[in-house]
Design a protein around this motif. Structure first.
Motif, mmCIF file in Angstrom:
data_model
loop_
_atom_site.group_PDB
_atom_site.id
_atom_site.type_symbol
_atom_site.label_atom_id
_atom_site.label_comp_id
_atom_site.label_asym_id
_atom_site.label_seq_id
_atom_site.Cartn_x
_atom_site.Cartn_y
_atom_site.Cartn_z
ATOM 1 N N MET A 1 123.209 11.709 56.807
ATOM 2 C CA MET A 1 122.581 10.862 57.814
ATOM 3 C C MET A 1 121.880 11.736 58.836
ATOM 4 O O MET A 1 122.469 12.673 59.365
ATOM 5 N N VAL A 2 120.620 11.433 59.143
ATOM 6 C CA VAL A 2 119.835 12.224 60.079
ATOM 7 C C VAL A 2 120.242 11.880 61.503
ATOM 8 O O VAL A 2 120.339 10.707 61.872
ATOM 9 N N SER A 3 120.517 12.903 62.301
ATOM 10 C CA SER A 3 120.861 12.696 63.693
ATOM 11 C C SER A 3 119.617 12.835 64.560
ATOM 12 O O SER A 3 118.859 13.795 64.434
ATOM 13 N N TYR A 4 119.414 11.855 65.424
ATOM 14 C CA TYR A 4 118.283 11.907 66.336
ATOM 15 C C TYR A 4 118.670 12.539 67.674
ATOM 16 O O TYR A 4 117.826 12.681 68.558
ATOM 17 N N SER A 5 119.930 12.889 67.862
ATOM 18 C CA SER A 5 120.362 13.582 69.074
ATOM 19 C C SER A 5 119.867 15.024 69.038
ATOM 20 O O SER A 5 119.689 15.611 67.962
ATOM 21 N N VAL A 6 119.633 15.577 70.203
ATOM 22 C CA VAL A 6 119.085 16.932 70.297
ATOM 23 C C VAL A 6 120.000 17.798 71.144
ATOM 24 O O VAL A 6 120.628 17.340 72.102
ATOM 25 N N TRP A 7 120.081 19.054 70.761
ATOM 26 C CA TRP A 7 120.848 20.064 71.479
ATOM 27 C C TRP A 7 119.854 21.165 71.869
ATOM 28 O O TRP A 7 119.350 21.889 71.029
ATOM 29 N N ILE A 8 119.558 21.250 73.162
ATOM 30 C CA ILE A 8 118.550 22.180 73.664
ATOM 31 C C ILE A 8 119.264 23.412 74.205
ATOM 32 O O ILE A 8 120.061 23.306 75.138
ATOM 33 N N ILE A 9 118.991 24.556 73.623
ATOM 34 C CA ILE A 9 119.640 25.786 74.038
ATOM 35 C C ILE A 9 118.587 26.735 74.598
ATOM 36 O O ILE A 9 117.503 26.898 74.036
ATOM 37 N N GLY A 10 118.901 27.328 75.741
ATOM 38 C CA GLY A 10 117.964 28.245 76.378
ATOM 39 C C GLY A 10 118.592 28.901 77.585
ATOM 40 O O GLY A 10 119.610 28.441 78.115
ATOM 41 N N THR A 11 117.994 30.000 78.017
ATOM 42 C CA THR A 11 118.504 30.719 79.173
ATOM 43 C C THR A 11 118.067 30.023 80.457
ATOM 44 O O THR A 11 117.385 29.001 80.434
ATOM 45 N N SER A 12 118.430 30.598 81.580
ATOM 46 C CA SER A 12 118.067 30.022 82.867
ATOM 47 C C SER A 12 116.554 30.002 83.042
ATOM 48 O O SER A 12 115.858 30.947 82.671
ATOM 49 N N ARG A 13 116.042 28.904 83.581
ATOM 50 C CA ARG A 13 114.623 28.713 83.881
ATOM 51 C C ARG A 13 113.740 28.785 82.635
ATOM 52 O O ARG A 13 112.573 29.143 82.717
ATOM 53 N N GLY A 294 130.530 22.779 70.551
ATOM 54 C CA GLY A 294 130.745 22.151 69.254
ATOM 55 C C GLY A 294 129.898 20.912 69.034
ATOM 56 O O GLY A 294 129.715 20.467 67.893
ATOM 57 N N LEU A 295 129.355 20.329 70.104
ATOM 58 C CA LEU A 295 128.473 19.174 69.958
ATOM 59 C C LEU A 295 127.191 19.527 69.221
ATOM 60 O O LEU A 295 126.521 18.643 68.669
ATOM 61 N N ALA A 296 126.826 20.801 69.221
ATOM 62 C CA ALA A 296 125.577 21.204 68.568
ATOM 63 C C ALA A 296 125.572 20.831 67.088
ATOM 64 O O ALA A 296 124.513 20.577 66.505
ATOM 65 N N GLY A 297 126.741 20.792 66.471
ATOM 66 C CA GLY A 297 126.815 20.439 65.068
ATOM 67 C C GLY A 297 126.446 19.001 64.785
ATOM 68 O O GLY A 297 126.216 18.632 63.624
ATOM 69 N N ARG A 298 126.404 18.156 65.805
ATOM 70 C CA ARG A 298 126.056 16.753 65.625
ATOM 71 C C ARG A 298 124.606 16.466 66.031
ATOM 72 O O ARG A 298 124.211 15.302 66.078
#
Length: 773
Positions: A1-13, A294-298
């Motif tokens: 099942m395709v997840s439409y939730s997004v996990w945005i990873i990045g440094t400060s600013r 761990g939410l990144a896996g979803r």
């Protein structure tokens, strides 16, 4: 099942928050997907409607849960969403704890039914009141032997025990599990206190609070995680209300937030989360970044690669971290990093301030683009830097400067008024306090010139004139001392002030001082008579009268003084609200440890005089006087009270140099062109310090209950230092000054982890500064 939730990873600013807001706007416009309508409770919506029309808000509860790491970030996130959506979609951003609190209060009747609690409206305890009441409840068990074994004083021990309840709730554990977790975690730490004893204290405290409808952050979080989130009625409500969740900087969220997010995602909600691998500012204060990760896996992972634009992180982060953590030998750091080195710390503070003054005066940098960051700011450093900069007409903004209320002369004067008006408080006032009160209350009234300046709209002139008027008083300190010496009559029950003519040489006082003193004396006598006739509703009313009569008086108070007065009134209002609630509770035996006596005995002990343990003389007024005495003593012990509202001045930000600790600066998520890292040789750069609660590692999900060894502490310090360096370098765009003194305040040599950086960069050669003259 395709997840439409997004996990945005990045440094400060790196644009994480901006990316979150973009996803929010995309959800509302529904350009790509056919979700249900977020802002209504409609269960079905035609796909064609979703694609062709934006999701307009109907007058129902919002369908998007917007969360931020702290209150300042919450306001900024809300402002960005309103700006991006042109104000069409009203959104209420919340902190995680603020959301838990709102939900617990909203569903309090449900909790009353499920937990069989007394039907009364809940009242949240502020931290200072929580500390005070817990100390009174546990005092009979925290004897000298217990304190000796703990190795800390009573205040610190009570705070540590209360923090354990909060940490356990943040990790999703019930109060009953604390003893077991501590039993495992403390077995190698050599702390000679039984976990069962600590657990029993917390159980007594939690039950005592729930019986009276008193809520702390720890109790609120436990009620939400253990009772609300598992309740079917609440789950149905939560599913219907929120079809999307937007969470910024989840690396600073407690572990229980993961359970909330998992529940919403399991019910079909869509989520957008931002995560900073160099963040985790609140790690040690209940945050669990590894568990939240761990939410990144979803979700679909979006990596914002590259360092922030116009920052030094891309050039300096890697070499500086390697130099510190791996003892790499470098020929030198770029010119963007310089050092200010002195022998003593006093020289360092003066020289750092001079460099800032010269840079601002010469136009190299604006005041609001300079930040002074330190691992810890003591009163001497704060005062020295502010004094030198302000004398050169350079304003200084101290981030979240939580100084005790009692440090303000205005607050001390108002507390003296309470002791003079209400009976039985004579031991809380002396000649020095009376003299200070006379100086503060005799502020000269504003002149027509100030009124004209205000009418003409010259704000700066009005502010300066107003600040000067607070200093200009009719009774100077010398005359106030003479009046206090000759006209103040100490008395344990009714301290008194005599007319100025009691002083044989009262002519030395002068007309202006004598007139001002007579007005103060007349006002105090009027308040005393009204208090005897019970015409003063509460001590808060008396404080308000004094502020209206002597301090405000139609003038514009400086913001810091106004904030202190608001803080006092809010603290007093909360204190008497809690006192009223406790008086309404029927007395019964306290559950828990046997042999402690009845609650009636405990409350009788609480109502005794805080000075000598004497019982009150009468039932009515003496009980009120005892409460006032406890309130005054609470503030005089230097208790840090909660910040007042509003938390910041309204209007454009002033041009000021930022002064902050590492934790305060990283939490605010600000950025500047120039950084001055104060005390670069201090070992505190790698320490958690006040930003780490006792027992915090025991409640992390990936090592729940595991002992915290010396090796674990070493690795944690290295990782903390790496995050601090990477994060701070992402927030500076031009220069970093490493300010180092060979000797600390106590004369010891400073050999902190940043010392290799100090030796590897170019020393700054100071010029002659106007600040020295």
């Amino acid at each position: 099942m395709v997840s439409y939730s997004v996990w945005i990873i990045g440094t400060s600013r790196s644009g994480k928050t901006t990316r979150l807001v973009e996803h929010f706007c995309r959800w509302l416009q529904n350009e790509n997907h056919t979700y249900e309508l977020f802002y209504t409770k409609k269960q079905k919506l035609q796909a064609s409607t979703c694609i062709t029309k934006p999701l307009y808000l109907e007058k129902t509860e919002p369908g998007v849960l917007v969360l931020a790491a702290n209150d300042e970030n919450r306001r900024e996130l809300g402002d960005k969403i309103v700006t991006a959506t042109l104000g069409k979609y009203p959104v209420r951003a919340k902190t995680v704890l603020g959301f838990f609190q709102d939900e617990v209060i909203l569903f309090w009747p449900l909790l009353i039914q499920s937990l069989n609690l007394k039907a009364q409206f809940p009242v949240r305890l502020r931290p200072e009141t929580e500390q005070e009441l817990a100390t009174k409840l546990w005092r009979s068990q925290l004897d000298e032997e217990t304190l000796r074994r703990a190795g800390v004083n009573e205040y610190r021990l009570v705070r540590r025990i209360l923090d354990l309840l909060q940490l356990a709730a943040y990790s999703g554990k019930v109060c009953e599990d604390i003893a077991e977790i501590l039993q495992k975690g403390l077995q190698e730490n050599g702390i000679d206190l039984e976990p069962e004893f600590l657990g029993s204290l917390l159980l007594d405290w939690r039950n005592w609070c729930l019986e009276r409808g008193l809520l702390t952050y720890g109790i609120i979080t436990e009620l939400y995680s253990q009772h609300l989130l598992s309740d079917r009625n609440y789950q149905q409500y939560l599913t219907q209300r929120y079809q999307a969740v937007l969470a910024d900087n989840v690396d600073d969220y407690p572990g229980i937030a993961r359970q909330l997010f998992d529940f919403l995602l399991d019910r079909g909600a869509v989520g957008a989360f931002s995560y900073n691998p160099d963040g985790a500012v609140r790690l040690g204060l209940g945050a669990d970044p590894n568990y939240l990760e761990g939410l990144a896996g979803r979700c679909q992972v979006e990596s914002l690669t590259g360092q922030p634009s116009e920052s030094l992180a891309d050039r300096l982060a890697t070499p500086m971290v390697e130099l510190v953590t791996e003892s790499m030998v470098l020929s030198g750091l770029p010119e963007a990093v310089r050092s200010i080195q002195t022998i003593s710390r006093a020289q360092l503070l003066r020289q750092t301030a001079e460099v800032i003054v010269n840079a601002i005066k010469s136009g190299q940098v604006e005041a609001d683009q300079v930040a002074i960051i330190a691992p810890g700011l003591d009163a001497i450093a704060r005062y020295t830097l502010v004094e030198i900069l302000v004398k050169q007409n350079i304003q200084v903004e101290s981030l979240n400067d939580q100084r005790p209320l009692i440090s303000s002369p205005v607050i001390r004067a108002l507390l003296t008024i309470l002791a003079l008006v209400y009976p039985g408080l004579g031991r809380l006032v002396d000649r020095d306090a009376v003299a200070e009160m006379l100086v503060v209350l005799s502020k000269k009234r504003e002149t027509p010139q100030i009124r004209r300046q205000e009418a003409e709209g010259r704000r700066q002139e009005v502010e300066n004139s107003t600040q000067n008027s607070t200093i200009s008083t009719d009774i100077d300190p010398v005359r106030a001392g003479l009046i206090a010496d000759y006209c103040f009559v100490p008395h344990p029950d009714r301290p008194n002030l005599l007319p100025v003519t009691t002083f044989e040489r009262w002519d030395r006082i002068g007309y202006a001082a004598s007139t001002a003193y007579s007005e103060i004396l007349e006002w105090l006598e009027k308040q005393r008579s009204q208090q005897e006739l019970r015409l003063i509703p509460s001590p808060i009313s008396l404080l308000d009268r004094a502020i209206q009569r002597f301090l405000w008086n139609g003038s514009n108070l400086p913001y810091d003084q106004l904030a202190a007065l608001r803080e006092l009134l809010e603290t007093a209002q909360h204190y008497w609200e809690i006192d009223t609630r406790l008086r309404q509770t029927p007395l019964r035996r306290v559950e828990g440890q046997g042999g402690r006596g009845t609650e009636e005995e405990l409350l009788t002990q609480q109502r005794q005089s805080p000075l000598r343990g004497e019982p009150p003389h009468s039932a009515g007024s003496s009980a009120l006087s005892a409460t006032i005495a406890e309130f005054i003593q609470l503030l005089r012990r230097g208790t840090i009270t909660a910040n007042p509202y509003p938390l910041r001045p309204i209007g454009p930000a002033k041009k000021a140099v930022t002064l902050a600790t590492i934790f305060q600066y990283r939490s605010s998520r600000r950025s500047h062109r120039w950084h001055f890292w104060l005390d670069a040789g201090s070992p505190l750069w790698a320490k958690g310090g006040a930003a780490t609660l006792f027992g915090a590692p025991f409640f992390l999900q990936d090592r729940l209950g595991e002992p915290w060894t010396a090796e674990d502490e070493k690795l944690a310090e290295q990782e903390r230092l790496r995050r601090i360096l990477a994060d701070l370098l992402s927030r500076v765009s031009q220069k970093v000054y490493l300010c180092h003194s060979d000797l600390a305040v106590n004369g010891q040599e400073l050999l902190g982890p940043l010392l290799p950086l100090v030796h590897a960069c170019v020393p700054f050669e100071p010029l002659t500064s106007a600040a020295t003259h």
